[in-house]
Design a protein around this motif. Structure first.
Motif, PDB file in Angstrom:
ATOM      1  N   ILE A  37      50.347  34.670  43.696  1.00  0.00           N
ATOM      2  CA  ILE A  37      49.499  33.720  42.969  1.00  0.00           C
ATOM      3  C   ILE A  37      48.610  34.469  41.979  1.00  0.00           C
ATOM      4  CG2 ILE A  37      47.464  32.228  43.259  1.00  0.00           C
ATOM      5  CD1 ILE A  37      48.851  31.123  45.806  1.00  0.00           C
ATOM      6  N   VAL A  38      47.973  35.542  42.447  1.00  0.00           N
ATOM      7  CA  VAL A  38      47.072  36.313  41.588  1.00  0.00           C
ATOM      8  C   VAL A  38      47.850  36.992  40.464  1.00  0.00           C
ATOM      9  CG1 VAL A  38      45.492  38.286  41.504  1.00  0.00           C
ATOM     10  CG2 VAL A  38      45.325  36.634  43.374  1.00  0.00           C
ATOM     11  N   HIS A  46      46.678  36.883  31.086  1.00  0.00           N
ATOM     12  CA  HIS A  46      46.412  38.261  30.653  1.00  0.00           C
ATOM     13  C   HIS A  46      45.237  38.911  31.376  1.00  0.00           C
ATOM     14  CE1 HIS A  46      49.519  37.652  27.748  1.00  0.00           C
ATOM     15  NE2 HIS A  46      48.878  36.612  27.258  1.00  0.00           N
ATOM     16  N   SER A  47      44.127  38.247  31.508  1.00  0.00           N
ATOM     17  CA  SER A  47      43.002  38.797  32.266  1.00  0.00           C
ATOM     18  C   SER A  47      42.131  37.634  32.718  1.00  0.00           C
ATOM     19  CB  SER A  47      42.194  39.786  31.434  1.00  0.00           C
ATOM     20  OG  SER A  47      41.583  39.119  30.352  1.00  0.00           O
ATOM     21  N   ALA A  48      41.358  37.881  33.770  1.00  0.00           N
ATOM     22  CA  ALA A  48      40.462  36.837  34.294  1.00  0.00           C
ATOM     23  C   ALA A  48      39.496  37.469  35.272  1.00  0.00           C
ATOM     24  CB  ALA A  48      41.270  35.740  34.993  1.00  0.00           C
ATOM     25  N   THR A  49      38.380  36.794  35.480  1.00  0.00           N
ATOM     26  CA  THR A  49      37.452  37.233  36.525  1.00  0.00           C
ATOM     27  C   THR A  49      37.987  36.720  37.864  1.00  0.00           C
ATOM     28  OG1 THR A  49      36.070  35.247  36.461  1.00  0.00           O
ATOM     29  CG2 THR A  49      35.493  37.046  34.922  1.00  0.00           C
ATOM     30  N   ILE A  53      40.065  33.049  38.608  1.00  0.00           N
ATOM     31  CA  ILE A  53      41.344  32.934  39.318  1.00  0.00           C
ATOM     32  C   ILE A  53      41.202  31.992  40.497  1.00  0.00           C
ATOM     33  CG2 ILE A  53      43.061  34.183  40.687  1.00  0.00           C
ATOM     34  CD1 ILE A  53      42.494  36.626  38.872  1.00  0.00           C
ATOM     35  N   ALA A  54      40.142  32.153  41.270  1.00  0.00           N
ATOM     36  CA  ALA A  54      39.934  31.307  42.448  1.00  0.00           C
ATOM     37  C   ALA A  54      39.850  29.834  42.058  1.00  0.00           C
ATOM     38  CB  ALA A  54      38.675  31.742  43.194  1.00  0.00           C
ATOM     39  N   VAL A  55      39.088  29.529  41.013  1.00  0.00           N
ATOM     40  CA  VAL A  55      38.947  28.139  40.572  1.00  0.00           C
ATOM     41  C   VAL A  55      40.288  27.598  40.077  1.00  0.00           C
ATOM     42  CG1 VAL A  55      37.913  26.658  38.801  1.00  0.00           C
ATOM     43  CG2 VAL A  55      36.485  28.268  40.060  1.00  0.00           C
ATOM     44  N   ALA A  56      40.960  28.358  39.231  1.00  0.00           N
ATOM     45  CA  ALA A  56      42.222  27.896  38.651  1.00  0.00           C
ATOM     46  C   ALA A  56      43.294  27.689  39.713  1.00  0.00           C
ATOM     47  CB  ALA A  56      42.718  28.893  37.608  1.00  0.00           C
ATOM     48  N   GLU A  57      43.284  28.515  40.747  1.00  0.00           N
ATOM     49  CA  GLU A  57      44.307  28.434  41.784  1.00  0.00           C
ATOM     50  C   GLU A  57      43.848  27.627  43.001  1.00  0.00           C
ATOM     51  OE1 GLU A  57      47.273  29.322  41.078  1.00  0.00           O
ATOM     52  OE2 GLU A  57      46.751  30.325  39.193  1.00  0.00           O
ATOM     53  N   ARG A  58      42.661  27.021  42.870  1.00  0.00           N
ATOM     54  CA  ARG A  58      42.096  26.169  43.922  1.00  0.00           C
ATOM     55  C   ARG A  58      41.999  26.893  45.263  1.00  0.00           C
ATOM     56  NH1 ARG A  58      44.126  20.114  42.470  1.00  0.00           N
ATOM     57  NH2 ARG A  58      43.374  20.216  40.355  1.00  0.00           N
ATOM     58  N   GLN A  59      41.434  28.080  45.174  1.00  0.00           N
ATOM     59  CA  GLN A  59      41.227  28.920  46.355  1.00  0.00           C
ATOM     60  C   GLN A  59      39.738  29.223  46.457  1.00  0.00           C
ATOM     61  OE1 GLN A  59      43.666  30.829  48.285  1.00  0.00           O
ATOM     62  NE2 GLN A  59      45.483  30.019  47.304  1.00  0.00           N
ATOM     63  N   VAL A  90      36.505  42.025  35.331  1.00  0.00           N
ATOM     64  CA  VAL A  90      37.675  41.385  34.754  1.00  0.00           C
ATOM     65  C   VAL A  90      38.901  42.073  35.330  1.00  0.00           C
ATOM     66  CG1 VAL A  90      38.938  40.921  32.617  1.00  0.00           C
ATOM     67  CG2 VAL A  90      36.449  40.775  32.644  1.00  0.00           C
ATOM     68  N   LEU A  91      39.836  41.269  35.819  1.00  0.00           N
ATOM     69  CA  LEU A  91      41.069  41.795  36.401  1.00  0.00           C
ATOM     70  C   LEU A  91      42.196  41.674  35.383  1.00  0.00           C
ATOM     71  CD1 LEU A  91      40.793  40.045  39.885  1.00  0.00           C
ATOM     72  CD2 LEU A  91      39.977  42.315  39.222  1.00  0.00           C
ATOM     73  N   THR A  92      43.047  42.693  35.346  1.00  0.00           N
ATOM     74  CA  THR A  92      44.176  42.726  34.421  1.00  0.00           C
ATOM     75  C   THR A  92      45.398  43.243  35.165  1.00  0.00           C
ATOM     76  OG1 THR A  92      42.621  43.286  32.659  1.00  0.00           O
ATOM     77  CG2 THR A  92      44.948  43.594  32.171  1.00  0.00           C
ATOM     78  N   LEU A  93      46.543  42.714  34.830  1.00  0.00           N
ATOM     79  CA  LEU A  93      47.803  43.160  35.403  1.00  0.00           C
ATOM     80  C   LEU A  93      48.175  44.522  34.816  1.00  0.00           C
ATOM     81  CD1 LEU A  93      49.885  41.873  37.346  1.00  0.00           C
ATOM     82  CD2 LEU A  93      51.003  40.913  35.351  1.00  0.00           C
ATOM     83  N   THR A  94      48.531  45.477  35.668  1.00  0.00           N
ATOM     84  CA  THR A  94      48.964  46.793  35.194  1.00  0.00           C
ATOM     85  C   THR A  94      50.471  46.761  34.920  1.00  0.00           C
ATOM     86  OG1 THR A  94      49.485  47.578  37.413  1.00  0.00           O
ATOM     87  CG2 THR A  94      47.210  47.950  36.621  1.00  0.00           C
ATOM     88  N   ALA A  95      50.991  47.832  34.346  1.00  0.00           N
ATOM     89  CA  ALA A  95      52.438  47.938  34.107  1.00  0.00           C
ATOM     90  C   ALA A  95      53.186  47.860  35.436  1.00  0.00           C
ATOM     91  CB  ALA A  95      52.761  49.233  33.382  1.00  0.00           C
ATOM     92  N   LYS A  96      52.644  48.501  36.464  1.00  0.00           N
ATOM     93  CA  LYS A  96      53.269  48.446  37.796  1.00  0.00           C
ATOM     94  C   LYS A  96      53.250  47.016  38.336  1.00  0.00           C
ATOM     95  CE  LYS A  96      53.046  50.536  42.379  1.00  0.00           C
ATOM     96  NZ  LYS A  96      52.307  51.476  43.259  1.00  0.00           N
ATOM     97  N   GLY A  97      52.170  46.288  38.082  1.00  0.00           N
ATOM     98  CA  GLY A  97      52.072  44.885  38.502  1.00  0.00           C
ATOM     99  C   GLY A  97      53.088  44.022  37.788  1.00  0.00           C
ATOM    100  N   HIS A  98      53.264  44.270  36.480  1.00  0.00           N
ATOM    101  CA  HIS A  98      54.283  43.544  35.711  1.00  0.00           C
ATOM    102  C   HIS A  98      55.670  43.790  36.300  1.00  0.00           C
ATOM    103  CE1 HIS A  98      52.332  41.651  32.259  1.00  0.00           C
ATOM    104  NE2 HIS A  98      51.523  42.692  32.181  1.00  0.00           N
TER     105      HIS A  98
END
Length: 140
Positions: A37-38, A46-49, A53-59, A90-98
């Protein structure tokens, strides 16, 4: 057929397909549903606090705190101070995460592509349109 019956039929189909797609995950990366989900949210936005993320994903933010830590420890996401509000990160996806997310989605896409091969071109077109409409409904 009334809207409630249509909704129930669509829901059943979506639930069964979702269950089957989950079964098709090789899960070699060992990603949990909350980790996916995250990662998926960061892939789309691309990035989010963490709060966004919690609000958008209803968590609840507290329920994702451990997930954020795990993903960061595994090098799948990075954390940086928010340039506007230094108290936030701010959280961002890394290349490894991609790569991990691409692998997970790819396994399911292979199964789905093979399954779609058993349908006619018209049926595949209907499902492609249905996918677009389901994304639109999910965003409303």
């Amino acid at each position: 057929m009334d809207h409630l019956s249509e909704a129930a039929r669509i829901r059943r189909g979506v639930v069964r397909l979702n269950r089957r797609l989950r079964q098709e995950r090789g899960n070699e990366a060992g990603l949990t549903p909350n980790q996916l989900i995250v990662l998926g949210h960061l892939h789309r936005h691309h990035s989010a606090t963490p709060g966004e993320i919690a609000v958008a994903e209803r968590q609840r933010p507290q329920s994702l705190t451990r997930v954020f830590g795990e993903l960061e420890a595994e090098g799948l996401i990075s954390r940086a101070p928010d340039p506007v509000d230094r108290r936030q990160s701010v959280l961002t996806l890394t290349a490894k995460g991609h790569r991990a997310l691409d692998q997970d989605m790819g396994e399911r896409d292979v199964w789905l592509a093979e399954a779609l091969g058993s349908l006619s071109a018209t049926e595949r077109g209907v499902l492609e349109l249905a996918g677009v409409l389901m994304e639109r409904l999910a965003g409303s």
